[in-house]
Write an enzyme that holds these catalytic residues in place. Structure first.
Site, PDB file in Angstrom:
ATOM      1  N   GLU A 343       0.859  -1.183   0.000  1.00 19.26           N
ATOM      2  CA  GLU A 343       0.000   0.000   0.000  1.00 19.26           C
ATOM      3  C   GLU A 343       0.898   1.236   0.000  1.00 19.26           C
ATOM      4  OE1 GLU A 343      -4.376   0.950   1.788  1.00 19.26           O
ATOM      5  OE2 GLU A 343      -3.210  -0.681   2.617  1.00 19.26           O
ATOM      6  N   GLU A 609      -1.390   0.369  13.635  1.00 19.71           N
ATOM      7  CA  GLU A 609      -2.599   0.768  12.906  1.00 19.71           C
ATOM      8  C   GLU A 609      -3.858   0.515  13.732  1.00 19.71           C
ATOM      9  OE1 GLU A 609      -3.088  -1.546   9.338  1.00 19.71           O
ATOM     10  OE2 GLU A 609      -4.497  -0.094   8.491  1.00 19.71           O
TER      11      GLU A 609
HETATM   12  C1  BGC Z   1      -5.139   2.436   5.094  1.00 16.97           C
HETATM   13  C2  BGC Z   1      -5.672   3.411   6.104  1.00 16.97           C
HETATM   14  C3  BGC Z   1      -6.635   4.246   5.346  1.00 16.97           C
HETATM   15  C4  BGC Z   1      -7.763   3.321   5.038  1.00 16.97           C
HETATM   16  C5  BGC Z   1      -8.952   3.962   4.444  1.00 16.97           C
HETATM   17  C6  BGC Z   1      -6.247   1.517   4.745  1.00 16.97           C
HETATM   18  O1  BGC Z   1      -5.897   0.500   3.931  1.00 16.97           O
HETATM   19  O2  BGC Z   1      -4.003   1.812   5.522  1.00 16.97           O
HETATM   20  O3  BGC Z   1      -4.858   3.953   6.973  1.00 16.97           O
HETATM   21  O4  BGC Z   1      -6.980   5.437   5.904  1.00 16.97           O
HETATM   22  O5  BGC Z   1      -7.352   2.221   4.269  1.00 16.97           O
HETATM   23  O6  BGC Z   1     -10.008   3.353   4.824  1.00 16.97           O
END
Ligand code: BGC
Length: 732
Positions: A343, A609
């Site tokens: 990501e 996270e």
């Molecule tokens: C990210 C988040 C992001 C989110 C949105 C994720 O995959 O890592 O931090 O804000 O998606 O929903």
């Protein structure tokens, strides 16, 4: 004067497969030279060498922008490297940020193949000048980088034949209008960490621990064993049994491989970075592994550190260090959500909530200004800001509440922390479009309840295990953000002398509608911790104590926070605002799950996270989304600066021209001190319990030309610049 815009993009003239090309040019000089300047850019990454010396320090140049609209180029003074015969070698990295990402849409909207553009400008002593641009006089060769990918890693074959020269293909169809001078900060090697431990895991894996989760790569000594392949895999954590764990990297392979040519080489990858604390070694004889031959190189954008916080509580101190590491790990050219899995994108919600803390920790002004400009370039015609920027997804829906609001909130903190009004002027029209978009999404004027794409109170704990969107009503959050973003917009507009009356009226209506629709509606999705926090912190309620009581009652009933990305940044601020610092401190100091300190007790060295990234029993949350280096919950950092140590800047005199000191001593911390290097100079605020513990000693420093108001024990004191040292009787 000719510039890089007079050069042409070039590409290798033969099919190299995955092998990275190196573009070459020899330049003979027969006249005296005053100055030589090299300009370089690329579709993809590049690394340039002039007479075998690395040019500049920018890693992953030319930097990440909205590539469809602008691509940065760099300018390097190479005068000191000049010889009579000069060789230019520029390696071209994989532009997987342009294409090739696991996400399908990513491929479709961006350029598929990499290309290089460069120009060497020579200014001769006789006043003439010459431009040597990339064109068909350049040649190229295969490099020894036989595979490279920003997520997957890199493979280098030292036995590869790199001598054969090939022609280049000139790409007349790519316009150079897209090139712009560098606006952001360069990503650089910022620190080096020694390996601290060699581990044999229960599975028998050979693992090295660097003691810190970080972003970067390992520099290591490739043993001299001709034909042998050595592999380094990267991981953030070991699992509960102590084995190497990579499931949470999802599609990112994060592996670096090197094939030896029989000589020792000091090696590091060129076009790939990883998020890791541990590496697993394969191909090595364990008895030959010497920790001294492995160094972790920490890379992030070259910002100056400006914020420091210290206190007498080890776990809180470690939390603070983790917050700073979260920024180091994710301020790589753009503010990324995470640094390890497939990501690493510029998720707008994450930086929206972290921007206040980020602007204090580091002088992130240039870095964020560039990104905010890109946000405006990505903005949709209807005013929606995208959920990630650069918007490589190109999703049809965007404009999620609290994500898209980064378009207002990030410029706001650039303005408020650094006193920068230019960013308001730059973004004014763009910000206005976003507010008008939100306004247009109301079933009545003042609400923002018709938009259908929201992430909600992401990863909160009130919607059941593994649920992501949170229990709080999305439309409540969206309307709350219409009020909040509009309020910040009004404040910014006024700072540059704009007439904001239209938006002031909208603001009044929003508050009215919010109160009517969401306050005391009796609906449980309107009475979550996050809903109460927003009502208090965004000034949405006419009765702050009523909302405060609900919030405190809920926290006391369940014994912990439940907020996600939307509520968490303001939770402690909201409690402070209602005079319940005691509850705020209880939440801050809570060590068991869920809390900020729980990860610290589990040995975290960065922000997680999820509140439950690792669970009490040591097992992990779903590998589908479980980053151990995600800064969003690090947004509590601004409470440490503004409230624990008590340094804030007055909204009427931003950039800390007028400092608000409002420290909040508490015996459990013993002492706390923050130092912030503001545009005006260094601001310090510290306190320490002394004597029998009923006295507290306060110290303050106010930079020259600034003034301060100190709020203590319901008293207000005014100070001019200088350093002050005062002892108060203080019960705390
Ligand atoms: C990210 C988040 C992001 C989110 C949105 C994720 O995959 O890592 O931090 O804000 O998606 O929903």
């Amino acid at each position: 004067m000719k510039t890089i815009k007079d050069a042409k993009f070039i590409r290798q003239g033969a099919d190299f497969g995955e092998i990275r090309p190196v573009f070459k040019r020899t330049v003979w000089l027969d006249k005296e030279v005053d100055k030589a300047t090299l300009y370089v850019s690329a579709l993809g990454f590049y690394e340039a060498y002039f007479n075998n010396s690395r040019v500049g320090k920018f890693i992953f140049a030319p930097g990440w922008t909205v590539y469809g609209k602008r691509i940065q180029y760099q300018e390097y003074d190479v005068t000191n490297l000049l010889e009579e015969c000069n060789t230019l070698d520029i390696a071209l990295g994989n532009g997987r940020r342009y294409h090739g990402n696991p996400h399908e849409n990513y491929e479709s909207i961006t350029c598929r193949e990499e290309a290089l553009i460069a120009a060497l400008r020579i200014e001769y002593a006789d006043g003439t000048e010459e431009l040597i641009p990339t064109d068909d006089t350049w040649q190229c060769a295969k490099s020894n980088i036989i595979y490279s990918h920003v997520y997957n890693g890199e493979t280098v074959d030292y036995t590869a034949n790199t001598d054969e020269l090939f022609p280049v293909k000139v790409l007349d169809d790519i316009s150079t209008d897209i090139l712009v001078p560098t606006e952001g900060e360069e990503v650089r090697e910022m620190a080096r960490l020694e390996a601290i431990k060699l581990i044999t895991t229960p599975k028998g894996e050979t693992v090295i621990d660097f003691g810190q989760n970080l972003t970067g790569y390992v520099e290591w000594l490739v043993p001299a064993k001709k034909g042998q392949e050595f592999t380094l895999s990267h991981a953030e954590v070991l699992d509960k049994d102590g084995n190497f764990y990579t499931d949470n990297l999802r599609g990112a392979k994060a592996q670096v491989k090197v094939i030896s040519d029989g000589n020792e080489h000091k090696f590091k990858p060129t076009f790939s970075y990883q998020g890791f604390r541990y590496i697993k070694l394969e191909g090595f004889e364990k008895k030959d592994v010497d920790l001294e031959n492995f160094v972790a190189v920490v890379v992030f954008s070259n910002m100056k550190r400006t914020g420091y916080f210290a206190c007498g509580h080890d776990l809180v101190q470690q939390l603070y260090e983790n917050i700073v590491w979260g920024q180091r790990g994710n301020f790589l050219d753009i503010p990324t959500d995470c640094n390890q899995r497939d990501e690493r994108f510029g998720w707008t919600g994450d930086i929206q909530v972290f921007s206040r803390t980020a602007t204090i920790n580091y002088r992130a002004e240039k870095f964020l200004v560039k990104w905010v400009h890109d946000l405006a370039l990505d903005q949709r015609a209807n005013g929606e800001y995208t959920d990630i920027c650069p918007d490589i997804y190109g999703w049809e829906s965007c404009g999620s509440a609290a994500w898209a609001d980064a378009g207002i909130v990030v410029p706001y903190w650039i303005y408020r922390t650094y006193g920068n009004t230019q960013i308001i002027k730059d973004q004014f029209e763009s910000m206005k479009k976003w507010i008008l978009f939100m306004e247009s999404k109301g079933s009545v004027r003042g609400l923002n309840d018709l938009h259908d794409h929201h992430f909600g109170d992401w990863l909160s704990l009130d919607a059941g295990e593994e649920a992501t969107g949170g229990f709080t009503d999305d439309n409540l959050i969206a309307t709350a953000y219409l009020a909040y973003s509009n309020r910040l917009f009004i404040e910014m507009g006024k700072a540059i002398g704009e007439d904001m009356s239209y938006f002031e009226e909208l603001y009044k209506l929003t508050i009215e509608q919010y109160r009517k629709t969401y306050l005391n509606s009796g609906k449980p999705q309107h009475e979550t911790q996050t809903a109460n926090v927003l009502a208090i912190y965004f000034d949405l309620t006419d009765d702050i104590q009523r909302e405060g009581k609900k919030l405190v009652d809920d926290i006391e009933a369940c014994g912990h926070l439940k907020t996600g990305f939307v509520g968490t940044p303001y939770l402690l601020h909201a409690l402070t605002k209602i005079g319940r610092e005691d509850v705020a401190y209880k939440l801050l100091l809570k060590e068991d799950f869920p809390s900020w300190l729980f990860p610290v007790t589990k040995g975290a060295t960065t922000m997680w996270e999820r509140w439950d990234g690792a669970k009490r029993d040591g097992s992990f949350a779903t590998p589908d989304m479980n980053s151990f280096n995600h800064y969003a919950y690090g947004s509590v950092g601004d409470w440490l600066y503004t409230t624990v140590a008590g340094i804030d800047s007055d909204i009427n005199e931003p950039g800390y021209k007028h400092i608000i000191f409002k420290p909040l001593p508490i015996k459990e911390l013993g002492y706390a001190k923050a130092r912030i290097i503001t545009p005006y100079g260094e601001v310090v605020s510290g306190w320490e319990y002394t004597g029998n513990g009923n006295e507290c000693r306060f110290t303050f420093t106010i930079p020259k030309g600034c003034h301060a108001t100190l709020y203590l024990d319901n008293e207000e004191y005014e100070f001019e610049d200088g350093t002050y040292d005062t002892v108060f009787e203080y019960e705390g």
